[in-house]
Design an enzyme around this catalytic site. Structure first.
Site, short mmCIF file in Angstrom:
data_model
loop_
_atom_site.label_atom_id
_atom_site.label_comp_id
_atom_site.label_asym_id
_atom_site.label_seq_id
_atom_site.Cartn_x
_atom_site.Cartn_y
_atom_site.Cartn_z
N ARG A 233 0.87 -1.17 0.00
CA ARG A 233 0.00 0.00 0.00
C ARG A 233 0.91 1.22 0.00
NH1 ARG A 233 -3.59 -2.65 -1.54
NH2 ARG A 233 -5.61 -3.09 -0.56
N GLU A 262 -3.27 7.73 -3.60
CA GLU A 262 -3.78 7.37 -4.92
C GLU A 262 -5.26 7.69 -5.05
OE1 GLU A 262 -2.52 3.13 -4.51
OE2 GLU A 262 -4.54 2.71 -5.18
N HIS A 280 -2.00 0.55 -9.90
CA HIS A 280 -2.57 -0.42 -8.96
C HIS A 280 -3.16 -1.63 -9.71
CE1 HIS A 280 -4.17 -0.74 -4.58
NE2 HIS A 280 -4.01 -1.94 -5.11
P1 NAP Z 1 -0.51 -11.61 4.59
O1 NAP Z 1 -0.49 -13.03 4.10
O2 NAP Z 1 -1.27 -11.27 5.83
O3 NAP Z 1 1.00 -11.16 4.72
C1 NAP Z 1 1.37 -9.95 5.27
C2 NAP Z 1 2.68 -10.17 5.96
O4 NAP Z 1 3.14 -8.91 6.47
C3 NAP Z 1 2.60 -11.12 7.14
O5 NAP Z 1 3.58 -12.11 7.00
C4 NAP Z 1 2.86 -10.23 8.34
O6 NAP Z 1 3.61 -10.85 9.35
C5 NAP Z 1 3.71 -9.17 7.72
N1 NAP Z 1 3.74 -7.95 8.53
C6 NAP Z 1 2.71 -7.26 9.04
N2 NAP Z 1 3.16 -6.19 9.71
C7 NAP Z 1 4.51 -6.21 9.61
C8 NAP Z 1 5.54 -5.41 10.10
N3 NAP Z 1 5.24 -4.34 10.85
N4 NAP Z 1 6.82 -5.72 9.80
C9 NAP Z 1 7.10 -6.83 9.05
N5 NAP Z 1 6.15 -7.64 8.56
C10 NAP Z 1 4.89 -7.34 8.86
O7 NAP Z 1 -1.11 -10.64 3.46
P2 NAP Z 1 -0.96 -10.78 1.87
O8 NAP Z 1 -2.13 -11.53 1.33
O9 NAP Z 1 0.39 -11.24 1.55
O10 NAP Z 1 -1.17 -9.25 1.46
C11 NAP Z 1 -0.29 -8.24 1.95
C12 NAP Z 1 -0.80 -6.87 1.56
O11 NAP Z 1 -0.62 -6.68 0.17
C13 NAP Z 1 -2.30 -6.64 1.76
O12 NAP Z 1 -2.61 -6.27 3.09
C14 NAP Z 1 -2.62 -5.55 0.76
O13 NAP Z 1 -2.59 -4.28 1.36
C15 NAP Z 1 -1.50 -5.68 -0.27
N6 NAP Z 1 -2.04 -6.07 -1.57
C16 NAP Z 1 -1.83 -5.27 -2.65
C17 NAP Z 1 -2.34 -5.63 -3.88
C18 NAP Z 1 -2.14 -4.78 -5.11
O14 NAP Z 1 -3.04 -4.75 -5.96
N7 NAP Z 1 -1.02 -4.10 -5.25
C19 NAP Z 1 -3.07 -6.82 -4.03
C20 NAP Z 1 -3.25 -7.62 -2.91
C21 NAP Z 1 -2.74 -7.24 -1.68
P3 NAP Z 1 3.02 -12.02 10.29
O15 NAP Z 1 3.11 -13.24 9.44
O16 NAP Z 1 3.95 -12.02 11.42
O17 NAP Z 1 1.62 -11.63 10.63
#
Ligand code: NAP
Length: 313
Positions: A233, A262, A280
Protein backbone atom coordinates in the site's frame (compact mmCIF):
# COMPACT_ATOMS: atom_id res chain seq x y z
CA UNK A 1 -31.11 -9.42 2.23
CA UNK A 2 -30.24 -5.94 0.92
CA UNK A 3 -26.65 -5.73 -0.26
CA UNK A 4 -24.90 -2.62 -1.55
CA UNK A 5 -22.08 -3.38 -3.97
CA UNK A 6 -19.95 -0.27 -3.98
CA UNK A 7 -18.24 -0.69 -7.35
CA UNK A 8 -18.86 -2.39 -10.70
CA UNK A 9 -17.67 -6.03 -10.62
CA UNK A 10 -17.09 -8.61 -13.36
CA UNK A 11 -20.21 -9.80 -15.23
CA UNK A 12 -19.98 -13.25 -13.64
CA UNK A 13 -20.04 -11.84 -10.11
CA UNK A 14 -22.72 -9.25 -10.78
CA UNK A 15 -24.96 -12.01 -12.22
CA UNK A 16 -24.56 -14.13 -9.07
CA UNK A 17 -25.18 -11.19 -6.76
CA UNK A 18 -28.34 -10.15 -8.63
CA UNK A 19 -29.65 -13.75 -8.61
CA UNK A 20 -29.05 -14.49 -4.94
CA UNK A 21 -29.47 -11.17 -3.12
CA UNK A 22 -31.41 -7.93 -3.30
CA UNK A 23 -28.20 -6.42 -4.61
CA UNK A 24 -27.87 -2.80 -5.60
CA UNK A 25 -24.86 -1.36 -7.36
CA UNK A 26 -23.51 2.16 -6.97
CA UNK A 27 -23.43 3.96 -10.26
CA UNK A 28 -20.11 5.73 -9.68
CA UNK A 29 -17.07 3.52 -10.12
CA UNK A 30 -15.18 5.54 -7.51
CA UNK A 31 -14.72 5.15 -3.75
CA UNK A 32 -17.70 5.80 -1.45
CA UNK A 33 -17.54 9.12 0.34
CA UNK A 34 -18.01 9.30 4.10
CA UNK A 35 -21.60 10.54 3.64
CA UNK A 36 -22.36 7.64 1.28
CA UNK A 37 -20.77 5.16 3.69
CA UNK A 38 -22.89 6.41 6.61
CA UNK A 39 -26.03 6.25 4.47
CA UNK A 40 -25.18 2.75 3.21
CA UNK A 41 -24.53 1.43 6.72
CA UNK A 42 -27.96 2.72 7.79
CA UNK A 43 -29.78 1.30 4.75
CA UNK A 44 -28.40 -2.12 3.79
CA UNK A 45 -27.98 -5.46 5.60
CA UNK A 46 -24.53 -5.99 4.12
CA UNK A 47 -22.05 -4.06 2.04
CA UNK A 48 -19.59 -5.40 -0.51
CA UNK A 49 -17.04 -2.58 -0.29
CA UNK A 50 -13.55 -2.26 -1.66
CA UNK A 51 -10.37 -0.18 -1.83
CA UNK A 52 -10.73 3.44 -0.78
CA UNK A 53 -14.34 3.33 0.43
CA UNK A 54 -14.54 5.75 3.38
CA UNK A 55 -15.35 3.21 6.08
CA UNK A 56 -13.25 5.02 8.67
CA UNK A 57 -14.31 5.46 12.29
CA UNK A 58 -16.71 8.39 11.66
CA UNK A 59 -18.74 6.20 9.28
CA UNK A 60 -19.89 4.06 12.21
CA UNK A 61 -21.19 6.78 14.52
CA UNK A 62 -24.73 7.08 13.07
CA UNK A 63 -27.63 4.62 12.86
CA UNK A 64 -26.46 1.20 11.64
CA UNK A 65 -28.52 -1.52 9.97
CA UNK A 66 -25.66 -3.38 8.30
CA UNK A 67 -24.15 -6.43 9.97
CA UNK A 68 -21.48 -7.41 7.43
CA UNK A 69 -18.75 -5.77 5.36
CA UNK A 70 -17.78 -8.44 2.80
CA UNK A 71 -14.70 -6.67 1.50
CA UNK A 72 -13.56 -7.28 -2.08
CA UNK A 73 -9.78 -7.51 -1.66
CA UNK A 74 -7.34 -8.68 1.00
CA UNK A 75 -6.25 -5.20 2.16
CA UNK A 76 -8.74 -3.61 4.55
CA UNK A 77 -6.89 -0.43 5.48
CA UNK A 78 -9.88 1.63 4.25
CA UNK A 79 -12.02 0.05 7.01
CA UNK A 80 -11.65 0.95 10.68
CA UNK A 81 -11.92 -2.64 11.91
CA UNK A 82 -12.26 -1.72 15.59
CA UNK A 83 -15.03 0.81 14.89
CA UNK A 84 -16.84 -1.65 12.62
CA UNK A 85 -16.70 -4.41 15.22
CA UNK A 86 -17.77 -2.04 18.01
CA UNK A 87 -20.78 -1.13 15.87
CA UNK A 88 -21.68 -4.83 15.62
CA UNK A 89 -20.44 -5.54 12.11
CA UNK A 90 -18.43 -8.53 10.97
CA UNK A 91 -15.73 -7.91 8.37
CA UNK A 92 -14.44 -10.42 5.82
CA UNK A 93 -11.85 -10.21 3.03
CA UNK A 94 -10.59 -12.27 0.08
CA UNK A 95 -7.13 -13.64 0.97
CA UNK A 96 -5.39 -16.11 -1.30
CA UNK A 97 -7.27 -15.18 -4.45
CA UNK A 98 -5.00 -12.19 -4.93
CA UNK A 99 -1.64 -13.80 -4.11
CA UNK A 100 -0.24 -15.02 -7.44
CA UNK A 101 -1.41 -12.07 -9.50
CA UNK A 102 0.08 -9.58 -7.04
CA UNK A 103 3.35 -11.50 -6.89
CA UNK A 104 3.39 -11.44 -10.71
CA UNK A 105 3.05 -7.64 -10.65
CA UNK A 106 5.90 -7.43 -8.12
CA UNK A 107 8.12 -9.38 -10.52
CA UNK A 108 6.88 -7.27 -13.45
CA UNK A 109 7.91 -4.12 -11.58
CA UNK A 110 11.20 -5.63 -10.43
CA UNK A 111 12.15 -6.60 -13.99
CA UNK A 112 10.89 -3.35 -15.51
CA UNK A 113 12.77 -1.26 -12.97
CA UNK A 114 15.98 -3.29 -13.27
CA UNK A 115 15.95 -3.34 -17.07
CA UNK A 116 14.68 0.22 -17.58
CA UNK A 117 11.71 -1.12 -19.54
CA UNK A 118 9.40 1.91 -19.08
CA UNK A 119 12.18 4.32 -19.91
CA UNK A 120 13.10 2.35 -23.02
CA UNK A 121 9.52 2.15 -24.24
CA UNK A 122 9.03 5.88 -23.70
CA UNK A 123 12.20 6.57 -25.68
CA UNK A 124 11.14 4.32 -28.54
CA UNK A 125 7.59 5.69 -28.72
CA UNK A 126 8.98 9.22 -28.74
CA UNK A 127 11.03 8.32 -31.82
CA UNK A 128 14.28 8.56 -29.91
CA UNK A 129 15.70 5.09 -30.66
CA UNK A 130 18.65 5.23 -33.03
CA UNK A 131 19.41 1.49 -32.99
CA UNK A 132 21.12 -1.16 -30.86
CA UNK A 133 24.43 -0.19 -29.30
CA UNK A 134 26.68 -2.06 -26.84
CA UNK A 135 26.41 0.60 -24.14
CA UNK A 136 22.84 1.75 -24.69
CA UNK A 137 20.38 1.80 -21.74
CA UNK A 138 22.33 -0.56 -19.54
CA UNK A 139 20.23 -1.74 -16.63
CA UNK A 140 20.73 -4.02 -13.64
CA UNK A 141 21.10 -7.79 -14.04
CA UNK A 142 18.45 -9.68 -12.04
CA UNK A 143 19.48 -13.36 -12.15
CA UNK A 144 21.40 -14.41 -9.05
CA UNK A 145 20.97 -11.10 -7.23
CA UNK A 146 19.85 -10.59 -3.63
CA UNK A 147 16.14 -10.04 -2.96
CA UNK A 148 14.86 -8.70 0.36
CA UNK A 149 11.17 -9.27 1.07
CA UNK A 150 9.53 -7.13 3.75
CA UNK A 151 6.35 -8.89 4.91
CA UNK A 152 6.80 -12.63 4.31
CA UNK A 153 3.09 -13.51 4.14
CA UNK A 154 1.20 -15.00 1.22
CA UNK A 155 2.30 -12.45 -1.38
CA UNK A 156 5.84 -12.12 0.01
CA UNK A 157 6.34 -15.89 -0.19
CA UNK A 158 4.92 -16.04 -3.71
CA UNK A 159 7.40 -13.34 -4.76
CA UNK A 160 10.23 -15.22 -3.04
CA UNK A 161 9.36 -18.42 -4.94
CA UNK A 162 9.28 -16.67 -8.29
CA UNK A 163 12.55 -14.88 -7.58
CA UNK A 164 14.39 -17.92 -6.25
CA UNK A 165 13.15 -20.69 -8.54
CA UNK A 166 12.69 -18.49 -11.61
CA UNK A 167 15.64 -16.13 -11.37
CA UNK A 168 18.07 -17.88 -9.04
CA UNK A 169 17.86 -15.00 -6.58
CA UNK A 170 19.09 -15.28 -3.00
CA UNK A 171 16.16 -14.37 -0.77
CA UNK A 172 16.20 -12.70 2.63
CA UNK A 173 13.16 -11.45 4.51
CA UNK A 174 12.15 -9.22 7.41
CA UNK A 175 9.14 -10.48 9.30
CA UNK A 176 7.32 -10.01 12.59
CA UNK A 177 7.05 -13.72 13.32
CA UNK A 178 9.12 -16.84 12.56
CA UNK A 179 8.20 -18.55 9.29
CA UNK A 180 8.30 -22.10 7.98
CA UNK A 181 8.92 -21.61 4.29
CA UNK A 182 9.07 -23.82 1.21
CA UNK A 183 11.64 -21.56 -0.41
CA UNK A 184 15.19 -21.05 0.90
CA UNK A 185 15.26 -17.66 2.58
CA UNK A 186 17.21 -16.02 5.39
CA UNK A 187 15.53 -13.94 8.10
CA UNK A 188 17.26 -10.61 8.68
CA UNK A 189 16.60 -7.55 10.81
CA UNK A 190 15.12 -4.79 8.62
CA UNK A 191 18.25 -2.55 8.58
CA UNK A 192 20.45 -5.48 7.50
CA UNK A 193 17.98 -6.53 4.84
CA UNK A 194 17.86 -2.99 3.44
CA UNK A 195 21.65 -2.70 3.40
CA UNK A 196 22.27 -6.10 1.80
CA UNK A 197 19.57 -6.32 -0.89
CA UNK A 198 19.81 -5.51 -4.58
CA UNK A 199 16.02 -5.49 -4.76
CA UNK A 200 13.60 -4.83 -1.90
CA UNK A 201 9.94 -5.85 -2.24
CA UNK A 202 7.29 -4.54 0.15
CA UNK A 203 4.41 -6.94 0.88
CA UNK A 204 3.12 -5.85 4.30
CA UNK A 205 -0.43 -4.72 5.05
CA UNK A 206 -1.03 -1.01 5.68
CA UNK A 207 -1.45 -0.67 9.45
CA UNK A 208 -0.46 2.02 11.97
CA UNK A 209 2.78 0.02 12.54
CA UNK A 210 3.70 -0.11 8.84
CA UNK A 211 2.85 3.54 8.07
CA UNK A 212 6.03 5.04 6.53
CA UNK A 213 7.92 1.85 7.37
CA UNK A 214 10.26 2.98 4.59
CA UNK A 215 11.30 6.60 5.07
CA UNK A 216 14.43 8.67 4.53
CA UNK A 217 16.45 6.74 7.12
CA UNK A 218 15.56 3.35 5.62
CA UNK A 219 16.18 4.53 2.04
CA UNK A 220 19.59 5.79 3.17
CA UNK A 221 20.46 2.24 4.24
CA UNK A 222 19.81 0.87 0.75
CA UNK A 223 22.68 0.45 -1.70
CA UNK A 224 22.94 3.15 -4.40
CA UNK A 225 22.19 0.56 -7.09
CA UNK A 226 19.26 -1.08 -5.24
CA UNK A 227 15.63 -0.95 -6.38
CA UNK A 228 12.55 -0.60 -4.16
CA UNK A 229 9.36 -2.36 -5.30
CA UNK A 230 6.04 -1.58 -3.61
CA UNK A 231 2.98 -3.77 -4.22
CA UNK A 232 1.65 -3.35 -0.67
CA UNK A 233 0.00 0.00 0.00
CA UNK A 234 1.25 3.49 -0.78
CA UNK A 235 1.53 4.79 2.75
CA UNK A 236 3.99 2.05 3.72
CA UNK A 237 6.51 4.31 1.98
CA UNK A 238 7.12 7.98 2.77
CA UNK A 239 6.53 9.09 -0.81
CA UNK A 240 8.25 12.47 -0.39
CA UNK A 241 11.36 10.76 0.97
CA UNK A 242 11.29 8.26 -1.91
CA UNK A 243 11.05 11.07 -4.47
CA UNK A 244 14.02 12.84 -2.83
CA UNK A 245 16.07 9.62 -2.88
CA UNK A 246 15.24 8.96 -6.54
CA UNK A 247 15.95 12.58 -7.53
CA UNK A 248 19.33 12.44 -5.81
CA UNK A 249 20.16 9.02 -7.27
CA UNK A 250 20.56 7.62 -3.74
CA UNK A 251 18.87 4.39 -4.87
CA UNK A 252 18.96 2.75 -8.28
CA UNK A 253 15.25 2.92 -8.98
CA UNK A 254 11.75 2.09 -7.83
CA UNK A 255 8.76 0.18 -9.12
CA UNK A 256 5.41 1.23 -7.70
CA UNK A 257 1.92 -0.24 -8.02
CA UNK A 258 0.47 1.84 -5.15
CA UNK A 259 0.71 5.47 -4.02
CA UNK A 260 0.35 7.32 -0.77
CA UNK A 261 -2.63 9.40 -1.94
CA UNK A 262 -3.78 7.37 -4.92
CA UNK A 263 -5.05 7.97 -7.52
CA UNK A 264 -2.96 11.15 -7.11
CA UNK A 265 0.59 10.49 -8.31
CA UNK A 266 2.90 13.42 -7.57
CA UNK A 267 4.17 15.20 -10.71
CA UNK A 268 7.68 14.97 -9.24
CA UNK A 269 7.39 11.18 -9.38
CA UNK A 270 6.03 11.22 -12.92
CA UNK A 271 8.94 13.45 -14.00
CA UNK A 272 11.53 10.87 -12.93
CA UNK A 273 13.00 8.35 -15.38
CA UNK A 274 14.23 5.95 -12.68
CA UNK A 275 10.77 4.92 -11.46
CA UNK A 276 8.23 2.55 -13.00
CA UNK A 277 4.64 3.51 -12.27
CA UNK A 278 1.68 1.14 -12.58
CA UNK A 279 -1.95 2.08 -11.80
CA UNK A 280 -2.57 -0.42 -8.96
CA UNK A 281 -2.71 -3.43 -11.29
CA UNK A 282 -1.86 -6.07 -8.64
CA UNK A 283 -5.01 -8.17 -9.02
CA UNK A 284 -6.24 -6.80 -12.33
CA UNK A 285 -7.09 -9.92 -14.32
CA UNK A 286 -10.60 -11.17 -15.08
CA UNK A 287 -9.91 -14.57 -13.45
CA UNK A 288 -8.60 -13.03 -10.26
CA UNK A 289 -11.38 -10.45 -10.00
CA UNK A 290 -13.85 -13.34 -10.49
CA UNK A 291 -12.10 -15.34 -7.76
CA UNK A 292 -12.14 -12.36 -5.39
CA UNK A 293 -15.84 -11.83 -6.13
CA UNK A 294 -16.64 -15.50 -5.49
CA UNK A 295 -14.92 -15.29 -2.09
CA UNK A 296 -16.91 -12.20 -1.18
CA UNK A 297 -20.09 -14.00 -2.34
CA UNK A 298 -19.25 -17.01 -0.14
CA UNK A 299 -19.00 -14.68 2.85
CA UNK A 300 -22.36 -13.08 1.99
CA UNK A 301 -23.95 -16.52 1.61
CA UNK A 302 -22.59 -17.68 4.96
CA UNK A 303 -23.92 -14.54 6.62
CA UNK A 304 -27.34 -15.05 4.99
CA UNK A 305 -27.42 -18.72 6.00
CA UNK A 306 -26.12 -18.15 9.53
CA UNK A 307 -23.06 -20.34 9.03
CA UNK A 308 -19.48 -19.40 10.03
CA UNK A 309 -17.99 -16.69 7.81
CA UNK A 310 -15.14 -18.26 5.77
CA UNK A 311 -12.88 -15.20 5.86
CA UNK A 312 -13.78 -13.33 9.04
CA UNK A 313 -11.18 -10.85 10.25
P1 NAP B 1 -0.51 -11.61 4.59
O1 NAP B 1 -0.49 -13.03 4.10
O2 NAP B 1 -1.27 -11.27 5.83
O3 NAP B 1 1.00 -11.16 4.72
C1 NAP B 1 1.37 -9.95 5.27
C2 NAP B 1 2.68 -10.17 5.96
O4 NAP B 1 3.14 -8.91 6.47
C3 NAP B 1 2.60 -11.12 7.14
O5 NAP B 1 3.58 -12.11 7.00
C4 NAP B 1 2.86 -10.23 8.34
O6 NAP B 1 3.61 -10.85 9.35
C5 NAP B 1 3.71 -9.17 7.72
N1 NAP B 1 3.74 -7.95 8.53
C6 NAP B 1 2.71 -7.26 9.04
N2 NAP B 1 3.16 -6.19 9.71
C7 NAP B 1 4.51 -6.21 9.61
C8 NAP B 1 5.54 -5.41 10.10
N3 NAP B 1 5.24 -4.34 10.85
N4 NAP B 1 6.82 -5.72 9.80
C9 NAP B 1 7.10 -6.83 9.05
N5 NAP B 1 6.15 -7.64 8.56
C10 NAP B 1 4.89 -7.34 8.86
O7 NAP B 1 -1.11 -10.64 3.46
P2 NAP B 1 -0.96 -10.78 1.87
O8 NAP B 1 -2.13 -11.53 1.33
O9 NAP B 1 0.39 -11.24 1.55
O10 NAP B 1 -1.17 -9.25 1.46
C11 NAP B 1 -0.29 -8.24 1.95
C12 NAP B 1 -0.80 -6.87 1.56
O11 NAP B 1 -0.62 -6.68 0.17
C13 NAP B 1 -2.30 -6.64 1.76
O12 NAP B 1 -2.61 -6.27 3.09
C14 NAP B 1 -2.62 -5.55 0.76
O13 NAP B 1 -2.59 -4.28 1.36
C15 NAP B 1 -1.50 -5.68 -0.27
N6 NAP B 1 -2.04 -6.07 -1.57
C16 NAP B 1 -1.83 -5.27 -2.65
C17 NAP B 1 -2.34 -5.63 -3.88
C18 NAP B 1 -2.14 -4.78 -5.11
O14 NAP B 1 -3.04 -4.75 -5.96
N7 NAP B 1 -1.02 -4.10 -5.25
C19 NAP B 1 -3.07 -6.82 -4.03
C20 NAP B 1 -3.25 -7.62 -2.91
C21 NAP B 1 -2.74 -7.24 -1.68
P3 NAP B 1 3.02 -12.02 10.29
O15 NAP B 1 3.11 -13.24 9.44
O16 NAP B 1 3.95 -12.02 11.42
O17 NAP B 1 1.62 -11.63 10.63
Amino acid sequence: MRVLVTRALTPRIETILRAEFAAEFRERDAPMTLAEARDALATYDALLPTLGDALRAEAFTGPIRAKLLANFGVGVNHIDLAAAKAAGLAVTNTPGAVTDATADIAMTLLLMSARRASEGERMLRAGGWTGWAPTQMLGAHVTGKRLGVIGMGRIGQAVAKRAHFGFGMQVAYASRSPKTLDVPATPLPLPDLLAQSDFVVLAVPATPETHHLIGAAELALMAPHAHLINVARGDVVDEAALIAALQAGRIGGAGLDVYEHEPHVPPALIALENVTLLPHLGTATEEVRDAMGLMAVENLRAFRDGTPLPNAL
